[in-house]
Design a protein around this motif. Structure first.
Motif, mmCIF file in Angstrom:
data_model
loop_
_atom_site.group_PDB
_atom_site.id
_atom_site.type_symbol
_atom_site.label_atom_id
_atom_site.label_comp_id
_atom_site.label_asym_id
_atom_site.label_seq_id
_atom_site.Cartn_x
_atom_site.Cartn_y
_atom_site.Cartn_z
ATOM 1 N N VAL A 1 0.854 -1.190 0.000
ATOM 2 C CA VAL A 1 0.000 0.000 0.000
ATOM 3 C C VAL A 1 0.888 1.236 0.000
ATOM 4 C CG1 VAL A 1 -1.757 1.294 1.284
ATOM 5 C CG2 VAL A 1 -1.846 -1.203 1.231
ATOM 6 N N SER A 2 0.502 2.221 -0.791
ATOM 7 C CA SER A 2 1.230 3.487 -0.843
ATOM 8 C C SER A 2 0.277 4.619 -0.491
ATOM 9 C CB SER A 2 1.791 3.702 -2.252
ATOM 10 O OG SER A 2 2.374 4.991 -2.350
ATOM 11 N N LEU A 3 0.782 5.618 0.212
ATOM 12 C CA LEU A 3 -0.037 6.803 0.515
ATOM 13 C C LEU A 3 0.334 7.971 -0.387
ATOM 14 C CD1 LEU A 3 -0.076 6.856 4.447
ATOM 15 C CD2 LEU A 3 -1.579 5.636 2.859
ATOM 16 N N ASP A 4 1.399 7.767 -1.194
ATOM 17 C CA ASP A 4 1.902 8.875 -2.013
ATOM 18 C C ASP A 4 1.943 8.508 -3.501
ATOM 19 O OD1 ASP A 4 3.952 7.069 -1.981
ATOM 20 O OD2 ASP A 4 5.304 8.292 -0.757
ATOM 21 N N GLY A 5 0.883 7.818 -3.954
ATOM 22 C CA GLY A 5 0.743 7.541 -5.386
ATOM 23 C C GLY A 5 1.733 6.527 -5.918
ATOM 24 N N GLY A 6 2.437 5.808 -5.040
ATOM 25 C CA GLY A 6 3.332 4.754 -5.511
ATOM 26 C C GLY A 6 4.810 5.074 -5.382
ATOM 27 N N LEU A 7 5.137 6.197 -4.704
ATOM 28 C CA LEU A 7 6.563 6.525 -4.500
ATOM 29 C C LEU A 7 7.156 5.636 -3.408
ATOM 30 C CD1 LEU A 7 6.448 10.439 -4.699
ATOM 31 C CD2 LEU A 7 7.303 8.814 -6.426
ATOM 32 N N THR A 8 6.429 5.496 -2.304
ATOM 33 C CA THR A 8 6.895 4.653 -1.197
ATOM 34 C C THR A 8 5.782 3.687 -0.822
ATOM 35 O OG1 THR A 8 6.069 6.172 0.494
ATOM 36 C CG2 THR A 8 8.332 6.526 -0.282
ATOM 37 N N TRP A 9 6.156 2.534 -0.260
ATOM 38 C CA TRP A 9 5.195 1.466 -0.013
ATOM 39 C C TRP A 9 5.294 0.927 1.404
ATOM 40 C CZ3 TRP A 9 1.779 0.380 -3.890
ATOM 41 C CH2 TRP A 9 2.115 0.821 -5.178
ATOM 42 N N GLN A 10 4.167 0.428 1.913
ATOM 43 C CA GLN A 10 4.142 -0.274 3.195
ATOM 44 C C GLN A 10 3.395 -1.591 2.966
ATOM 45 O OE1 GLN A 10 2.993 2.421 6.551
ATOM 46 N NE2 GLN A 10 2.709 3.930 4.916
ATOM 47 N N VAL A 11 3.749 -2.598 3.741
ATOM 48 C CA VAL A 11 3.120 -3.904 3.560
ATOM 49 C C VAL A 11 1.896 -4.006 4.472
ATOM 50 C CG1 VAL A 11 3.437 -6.402 3.764
ATOM 51 C CG2 VAL A 11 5.287 -4.974 2.859
ATOM 52 N N ALA A 12 0.757 -4.346 3.883
ATOM 53 C CA ALA A 12 -0.490 -4.456 4.651
ATOM 54 C C ALA A 12 -0.528 -5.781 5.414
ATOM 55 C CB ALA A 12 -1.688 -4.356 3.717
ATOM 56 N N GLU A 13 -1.379 -5.790 6.445
ATOM 57 C CA GLU A 13 -1.576 -7.012 7.227
ATOM 58 C C GLU A 13 -2.666 -7.844 6.532
ATOM 59 O OE1 GLU A 13 -3.975 -7.709 11.327
ATOM 60 O OE2 GLU A 13 -2.672 -5.930 11.240
ATOM 61 N N LEU A 14 -2.368 -9.127 6.285
ATOM 62 C CA LEU A 14 -3.367 -9.986 5.632
ATOM 63 C C LEU A 14 -4.288 -10.589 6.683
ATOM 64 C CD1 LEU A 14 -1.305 -11.932 2.918
ATOM 65 C CD2 LEU A 14 -2.724 -9.882 2.639
ATOM 66 N N ASP A 15 -5.593 -10.373 6.545
ATOM 67 C CA ASP A 15 -6.594 -10.991 7.421
ATOM 68 C C ASP A 15 -7.318 -12.076 6.620
ATOM 69 O OD1 ASP A 15 -5.900 -8.989 9.247
ATOM 70 O OD2 ASP A 15 -7.491 -7.663 8.512
ATOM 71 N N GLY A 16 -8.370 -12.576 7.198
ATOM 72 C CA GLY A 16 -9.135 -13.599 6.503
ATOM 73 C C GLY A 16 -8.439 -14.938 6.612
ATOM 74 N N GLU A 17 -9.074 -15.947 6.025
ATOM 75 C CA GLU A 17 -8.560 -17.312 6.221
ATOM 76 C C GLU A 17 -7.282 -17.578 5.436
ATOM 77 O OE1 GLU A 17 -11.838 -19.937 5.336
ATOM 78 O OE2 GLU A 17 -13.058 -19.036 6.929
ATOM 79 N N GLU A 18 -6.314 -18.161 6.123
ATOM 80 C CA GLU A 18 -5.098 -18.677 5.473
ATOM 81 C C GLU A 18 -5.551 -19.637 4.372
ATOM 82 O OE1 GLU A 18 -1.065 -18.583 5.352
ATOM 83 O OE2 GLU A 18 -1.936 -17.960 7.273
ATOM 84 N N GLN A 19 -4.918 -19.589 3.200
ATOM 85 C CA GLN A 19 -5.349 -20.434 2.088
ATOM 86 C C GLN A 19 -4.385 -21.595 1.857
ATOM 87 O OE1 GLN A 19 -8.347 -19.789 -0.065
ATOM 88 N NE2 GLN A 19 -8.688 -19.011 1.994
ATOM 89 N N ARG A 20 -4.940 -22.714 1.387
ATOM 90 C CA ARG A 20 -4.107 -23.890 1.109
ATOM 91 C C ARG A 20 -3.277 -23.654 -0.157
ATOM 92 N NH1 ARG A 20 -8.763 -27.987 0.231
ATOM 93 N NH2 ARG A 20 -9.597 -26.075 -0.651
#
Ligand code: HEM
Ligand code: MTE
Ligand code: MO
Length: 467
Positions: free
Chosen positions: A384-403
């Motif tokens: 995820v970026s807050l500045d149009g794609g110049l810098t990025w942060q990794v989001a937390e994945l929720d929901g069910e773990e997938q096989r």
């Protein structure tokens, strides 16, 4: 101003082939549409159903024609009017074929009423990992059939020399019951972003033509095996037909490769339950196909017939739609036979919170969304970026773990991030990565196609920050 040529219905009827030219009527006007037949976005054969007669009974079914630009196209072909004695309201069926459609949830954002096409609003879409049935997106091409579960029979065509099966619901319940959570996405999801770049033909879906349910039913491979089918070496296809059909009896249809249908690991279902309930009418009551990891168009609802064929389904929706093309291809140059039908979908993600144009508090912002990939490929990361794609942060994945290899369902994700001091606005962007390291393209320009399918560019949301 010349007075128009006057024709009788009889005369119009005699113009119903390329040799005699192709005429149709709308109201009291007469049109010679010979030159348009091969240009018709819905296919020449569909238009030909109305040759020599009125368009109304067909257009009542395909409300896509209820638009000014369609009337403008038709107007170019006007050749005259019907004689006064022929203007009396036609005795053809005028009753509304959609009158028996089910009642829908008011939260749905309706893209088209007839046939019914609607998506849940983004603020509800990721509220639950499992989409509640009443707000699951709906994509219908025709009126919803009203089927009696007592008399319902699924026709499973046997291999040459073997008998067909006609399975009742009780027969289907006798097969081992499989339950899987599967995300269904329409090929047209996020089409409206493509339209904004350059016009395309199709329903203007936003980010909600995707939903997730826990489906239960018999495995297709078990039912085909019971009918005597085996996995064959040569390429073959399993064709499905819905019990929804137009006035000529043409049913919705689609197909998948036999190898997928017969692979127990692919978990293709003939589903009779959706989130623990019988299927709602809009979603295929009493039985639909669920093809995990594959485009929504192949998940045939109101399933009437299953057959193994040497060729793909001849349905319009298999051969003349749901295919991707180069941005250079337009409606004059498109050759539908040159592209494969869409089956597995590419990696996808979108932001559902905040919404585009919203105002957020300074301090901290919470960003939420979904991510999914086709073919059972798991989402391994969302950036995820807050500045149009110049810098990025990794989001937390929720929901069910997938096989592994069987990641049929989406991951929800979120990111809590400080709003950089002094920022008056944020250009929020998200992009997902799947376990084949497939990524999303950054803009729609290089993936634009005339039908507006496979729209999976980085999703962008612009918000203001309260001072
Ligand atoms: C789509 C025009 C007759 C079935 C369309 C579209 C146009 C059009 C312009 C694209 C609309 C859009 O996507 O914005 C016409 C004209 C007709 C005619 C001028 C008569 C001269 C018919 C008939 C049928 C039919 C008789 C059915 C029997 C369809 C279908 C689509 C379509 C199925 C595609 C809808 C979709 O993409 O899901 N038509 N049409 N059309 N038309 Fe027609
Ligand atoms: N099956 C039938 N019989 N008729 C249809 O119009 N639409 C297809 C597919 N199966 C359709 C159908 C398309 S294009 C999609 S995206 C999914 O159903 C949508 O399923 P849903 O309405 O349950 O979300
Ligand atoms: Mo679809």
């Amino acid at each position: 101003e010349k007075s128009p040529h006057i024709y009788t219905r009889e005369e119009v009827r005699s113009h119903s082939s390329p040799e005699t030219r192709i005429w149709v009527t709308l109201g009291c006007e007469v049109f010679d549409v010979t030159e348009f037949v091969d240009l018709h976005p819905g296919g020449a054969s569909k238009l030909m159903l109305a040759a020599g007669g009125p368009l109304e009974p067909f257009w009542a079914l395909y409300a896509v024609h209820d638009q000014p630009h369609v009337r403008e196209i038709l107007a170019q072909y006007k050749v005259g009017e019907l004689s006064p004695e022929d203007k009396a309201p036609s005795t053809l069926q005028t009753s509304d074929p959609y009158a028996d459609d089910p009642i829908r949830h008011p939260a749905l954002k309706v893209n088209s009423q007839r046939p019914f096409n609607a998506e849940p609003p983004p603020e509800l879409l990721t509220e639950n990992y499992i989409t509640p049935n009443p707000i699951f997106f709906t994509r219908n091409h025709l009126p919803v059939p009203n089927l009696d579960p007592e008399t319902y029979r699924l026709h499973v065509v046997g291999p040459p020399g073997c008998q067909s099966l006609f399975l009742s619901l009780d027969d289907l319940y006798q097969f081992p019951k499989h339950e899987i959570t599967v995300t269904l996405q329409c090929a047209g999801n996020r089409r409206s972003e493509m339209t904004r770049f350059k016009e395309v033909k199709g329903l203007a879906w936003n980010t909600g033509a995707i939903s997730t349910a826990c489906w239960a039913g018999a495995r297709l491979c078990d039912v085909l095996a019971k009918a005597g089918h085996q996995l064959c070496e040569t390429e073959a296809h399993v064709c499905f037909e819905g019990l929804d059909s137009d006035p000529t009896g043409t049913a919705y249809g689609a197909s998948i490769p036999l190898a997928r249908a017969m692979d127990p690991e692919a978990e293709v279902l003939l589903a009779y339950e959706m989130n623990g309930q019988p299927l709602p009418r809009d979603h295929g009551f009493p039985v639909r196909v669920v093809v995990p990891g594959v485009v929504g168009a192949r998940h045939v609802k109101w399933l009437g017939k299953v057959s193994v064929e040497p060729e793909e389904s001849y349905s319009h929706w298999q051969r003349r739609d749901y295919k991707g093309f180069s941005p250079s291809v337009d409606w004059d140059t498109v050759d539908f036979d040159s592209a494969p039908s869409i089956q597995e979908l590419p990696v996808q993600s979108a932001i559902t919170e905040p919404k585009d144009g919203e105002t957020v508090q300074s301090g901290e912002v919470t960003i939420k969304g979904y991510a999914w990939s086709g073919g059972g490929r798991a989402v391994v990361r969302v950036d995820v970026s807050l500045d149009g794609g110049l810098t990025w942060q990794v989001a937390e994945l929720d929901g069910e773990e997938q096989r592994p290899q069987k990641a049929w369902a989406w991951r929800l994700w979120q990111l809590q991030a400080p709003v950089p001091a002094g920022k008056k606005e944020l250009n929020i962007v998200c992009k997902a990565v799947d376990d084949s390291y497939n990524v999303q393209p950054d803009t729609v320009a290089p993936i634009w196609n005339l039908r507006g399918v496979l729209s999976n560019a980085w999703h962008r949301v612009h918000v203001r920050v309260t001072p």
